[in-house]
Design a protein around this motif. Sequence first.
Motif, PDB file in Angstrom:
ATOM      1  N   SER A  68       0.839  -1.196   0.000  1.00  0.00           N
ATOM      2  CA  SER A  68       0.000   0.000   0.000  1.00  0.00           C
ATOM      3  C   SER A  68       0.875   1.246   0.000  1.00  0.00           C
ATOM      4  CB  SER A  68      -0.938   0.009   1.216  1.00  0.00           C
ATOM      5  OG  SER A  68      -0.208   0.207   2.410  1.00  0.00           O
ATOM      6  N   GLY A  69       0.250   2.394  -0.096  1.00  0.00           N
ATOM      7  CA  GLY A  69       1.009   3.635  -0.157  1.00  0.00           C
ATOM      8  C   GLY A  69       0.512   4.698   0.797  1.00  0.00           C
ATOM      9  N   SER A  70      -0.230   4.303   1.834  1.00  0.00           N
ATOM     10  CA  SER A  70      -0.819   5.280   2.747  1.00  0.00           C
ATOM     11  C   SER A  70      -0.313   5.068   4.165  1.00  0.00           C
ATOM     12  CB  SER A  70      -2.345   5.134   2.771  1.00  0.00           C
ATOM     13  OG  SER A  70      -2.890   5.334   1.495  1.00  0.00           O
ATOM     14  N   LEU A  71      -0.218   6.167   4.901  1.00  0.00           N
ATOM     15  CA  LEU A  71       0.026   6.109   6.335  1.00  0.00           C
ATOM     16  C   LEU A  71      -1.330   6.226   7.013  1.00  0.00           C
ATOM     17  CD1 LEU A  71       1.727   6.165   8.927  1.00  0.00           C
ATOM     18  CD2 LEU A  71       2.041   8.626   8.558  1.00  0.00           C
ATOM     19  N   THR A  72      -1.664   5.257   7.846  1.00  0.00           N
ATOM     20  CA  THR A  72      -2.939   5.272   8.556  1.00  0.00           C
ATOM     21  C   THR A  72      -2.675   5.016  10.033  1.00  0.00           C
ATOM     22  OG1 THR A  72      -3.370   2.906   8.217  1.00  0.00           O
ATOM     23  CG2 THR A  72      -4.191   4.416   6.534  1.00  0.00           C
ATOM     24  N   VAL A  73      -3.271   5.846  10.908  1.00  0.00           N
ATOM     25  CA  VAL A  73      -3.100   5.682  12.351  1.00  0.00           C
ATOM     26  C   VAL A  73      -4.435   5.938  13.052  1.00  0.00           C
ATOM     27  CG1 VAL A  73      -0.653   6.302  12.329  1.00  0.00           C
ATOM     28  CG2 VAL A  73      -2.342   8.062  12.686  1.00  0.00           C
ATOM     29  N   PRO A  74      -4.734   5.164  14.098  1.00  0.00           N
ATOM     30  CA  PRO A  74      -5.982   5.388  14.838  1.00  0.00           C
ATOM     31  C   PRO A  74      -5.986   6.747  15.536  1.00  0.00           C
ATOM     32  CG  PRO A  74      -4.987   3.275  15.437  1.00  0.00           C
ATOM     33  CD  PRO A  74      -3.984   4.016  14.625  1.00  0.00           C
ATOM     34  N   THR A  75      -7.176   7.274  15.744  1.00  0.00           N
ATOM     35  CA  THR A  75      -7.357   8.501  16.522  1.00  0.00           C
ATOM     36  C   THR A  75      -8.295   8.200  17.693  1.00  0.00           C
ATOM     37  OG1 THR A  75      -9.321   9.269  15.344  1.00  0.00           O
ATOM     38  CG2 THR A  75      -7.162   9.905  14.407  1.00  0.00           C
ATOM     39  N   PRO A  76      -8.344   9.080  18.682  1.00  0.00           N
ATOM     40  CA  PRO A  76      -9.268   8.864  19.800  1.00  0.00           C
ATOM     41  C   PRO A  76     -10.741   8.874  19.382  1.00  0.00           C
ATOM     42  CG  PRO A  76      -7.633  10.525  20.367  1.00  0.00           C
ATOM     43  CD  PRO A  76      -7.483  10.234  18.904  1.00  0.00           C
ATOM     44  N   HIS A  77     -11.042   9.381  18.189  1.00  0.00           N
ATOM     45  CA  HIS A  77     -12.422   9.404  17.698  1.00  0.00           C
ATOM     46  C   HIS A  77     -12.911   8.022  17.274  1.00  0.00           C
ATOM     47  CE1 HIS A  77     -12.392  13.738  17.887  1.00  0.00           C
ATOM     48  NE2 HIS A  77     -11.278  13.745  17.187  1.00  0.00           N
ATOM     49  N   GLY A  91      -7.128  -6.093   1.459  1.00  0.00           N
ATOM     50  CA  GLY A  91      -7.730  -7.356   1.082  1.00  0.00           C
ATOM     51  C   GLY A  91      -8.518  -8.012   2.198  1.00  0.00           C
ATOM     52  N   THR A  92      -8.198  -7.651   3.442  1.00  0.00           N
ATOM     53  CA  THR A  92      -8.829  -8.322   4.579  1.00  0.00           C
ATOM     54  C   THR A  92      -9.645  -7.394   5.467  1.00  0.00           C
ATOM     55  OG1 THR A  92      -6.779  -8.013   5.817  1.00  0.00           O
ATOM     56  CG2 THR A  92      -7.070 -10.125   4.683  1.00  0.00           C
ATOM     57  N   GLY A  93      -9.737  -6.127   5.147  1.00  0.00           N
ATOM     58  CA  GLY A  93     -10.497  -5.194   5.981  1.00  0.00           C
ATOM     59  C   GLY A  93     -10.388  -3.770   5.472  1.00  0.00           C
ATOM     60  N   GLY A  94     -11.061  -2.860   6.163  1.00  0.00           N
ATOM     61  CA  GLY A  94     -11.070  -1.483   5.716  1.00  0.00           C
ATOM     62  C   GLY A  94     -10.913  -0.491   6.863  1.00  0.00           C
ATOM     63  N   LEU A  95     -10.446   0.706   6.504  1.00  0.00           N
ATOM     64  CA  LEU A  95     -10.268   1.813   7.438  1.00  0.00           C
ATOM     65  C   LEU A  95     -10.952   3.047   6.877  1.00  0.00           C
ATOM     66  CD1 LEU A  95      -6.404   1.420   7.875  1.00  0.00           C
ATOM     67  CD2 LEU A  95      -8.141   0.597   9.464  1.00  0.00           C
ATOM     68  N   TRP A  96     -11.542   3.852   7.749  1.00  0.00           N
ATOM     69  CA  TRP A  96     -12.175   5.092   7.347  1.00  0.00           C
ATOM     70  C   TRP A  96     -11.705   6.175   8.289  1.00  0.00           C
ATOM     71  CZ3 TRP A  96     -14.131   0.322   7.798  1.00  0.00           C
ATOM     72  CH2 TRP A  96     -14.692  -0.248   6.658  1.00  0.00           C
ATOM     73  N   GLY A  97     -11.575   7.398   7.773  1.00  0.00           N
ATOM     74  CA  GLY A  97     -11.140   8.475   8.653  1.00  0.00           C
ATOM     75  C   GLY A  97     -10.968   9.780   7.918  1.00  0.00           C
ATOM     76  N   GLU A  98     -10.332  10.714   8.608  1.00  0.00           N
ATOM     77  CA  GLU A  98     -10.131  12.058   8.072  1.00  0.00           C
ATOM     78  C   GLU A  98      -8.661  12.264   7.713  1.00  0.00           C
ATOM     79  OE1 GLU A  98     -11.515  14.613  11.197  1.00  0.00           O
ATOM     80  OE2 GLU A  98     -10.321  13.581  12.684  1.00  0.00           O
ATOM     81  N   VAL A  99      -8.447  13.054   6.676  1.00  0.00           N
ATOM     82  CA  VAL A  99      -7.090  13.336   6.237  1.00  0.00           C
ATOM     83  C   VAL A  99      -6.500  14.411   7.143  1.00  0.00           C
ATOM     84  CG1 VAL A  99      -5.644  14.118   4.339  1.00  0.00           C
ATOM     85  CG2 VAL A  99      -7.636  12.664   3.876  1.00  0.00           C
ATOM     86  N   LEU A 100      -5.345  14.089   7.720  1.00  0.00           N
ATOM     87  CA  LEU A 100      -4.655  14.993   8.630  1.00  0.00           C
ATOM     88  C   LEU A 100      -3.234  15.217   8.129  1.00  0.00           C
ATOM     89  CD1 LEU A 100      -5.677  13.201  11.964  1.00  0.00           C
ATOM     90  CD2 LEU A 100      -6.827  15.145  10.879  1.00  0.00           C
ATOM     91  N   PHE A 137      -1.743  11.963   6.253  1.00  0.00           N
ATOM     92  CA  PHE A 137      -2.076  10.606   6.656  1.00  0.00           C
ATOM     93  C   PHE A 137      -3.553  10.513   6.995  1.00  0.00           C
ATOM     94  CE2 PHE A 137      -0.686  12.891  10.380  1.00  0.00           C
ATOM     95  CZ  PHE A 137      -1.563  12.527  11.381  1.00  0.00           C
ATOM     96  N   LEU A 138      -4.030   9.287   7.089  1.00  0.00           N
ATOM     97  CA  LEU A 138      -5.416   9.034   7.444  1.00  0.00           C
ATOM     98  C   LEU A 138      -5.510   8.860   8.954  1.00  0.00           C
ATOM     99  CD1 LEU A 138      -8.276   8.490   6.232  1.00  0.00           C
ATOM    100  CD2 LEU A 138      -7.746   6.063   6.508  1.00  0.00           C
ATOM    101  N   GLY A 139      -6.219   9.765   9.613  1.00  0.00           N
ATOM    102  CA  GLY A 139      -6.523   9.632  11.027  1.00  0.00           C
ATOM    103  C   GLY A 139      -7.769   8.775  11.144  1.00  0.00           C
ATOM    104  N   VAL A 140      -7.601   7.526  11.527  1.00  0.00           N
ATOM    105  CA  VAL A 140      -8.670   6.526  11.479  1.00  0.00           C
ATOM    106  C   VAL A 140      -9.741   6.825  12.532  1.00  0.00           C
ATOM    107  CG1 VAL A 140      -9.213   4.081  11.721  1.00  0.00           C
ATOM    108  CG2 VAL A 140      -7.122   4.791  10.538  1.00  0.00           C
TER     109      VAL A 140
END
Length: 127
Positions: free
Chosen positions: A25-34, A68-77, A105-108
Motif C-alpha cells: 500500500s502507499g498510505s500512512l494510517t493511524v488510529p485517533t481517539p475518535h 484485502g482483509t479489511g477497511g479503514l475510514w477516517g479524516e485526512v490529517l 495521513f489518514l486519522g482513522v
Amino acid sequence: VRQYYGDIFIGNPPQRISVVFDTGSGSLTVPTPHCRDIACKHHRSYNLSASFSGHQARGNVIEEVEYGTGGLWGEVLTDRACFGGAVPGGGPASATPVCVPSVGFLGVTSESESPFDKMPFDGILGL
C-alpha cells in the motif's frame, strides 16, 4: 508470513505509534481517539488536539482505505512525522531520525474488527 514493524513519531510533542511497514500500500494510517471500534481500543492513537503542529485537511476530507482483509475510514490529517532512531531530543538512538515537517495521513475514525483487532501494531505505513 513475516511482518516488519517499528515505531514512528507523529506530532509536536512526538506521539509514538507502532506501524507495520507495508509494501502493498502507499498510505500512512493511524488510529485517533475518535475511533470507538473494538480494534481501535487495543491500540495507541494519534491525538490531533495534543499536537502543536497538526492540522485537519481543508474541507474535512473523509477517506476510505480498503485492504484485502479489511477497511479503514477516517479524516485526512497532516503533521510532523519522524522515522528511525528514537524520540527526537531524547533517549538512545540506533540512528538519527529523519523528520518531515508535514506528512499527510489518514486519522482513522472507524476500522473493521478483522483483522485489525489482532494486529500487534497500531497503524500502517505504506511504502
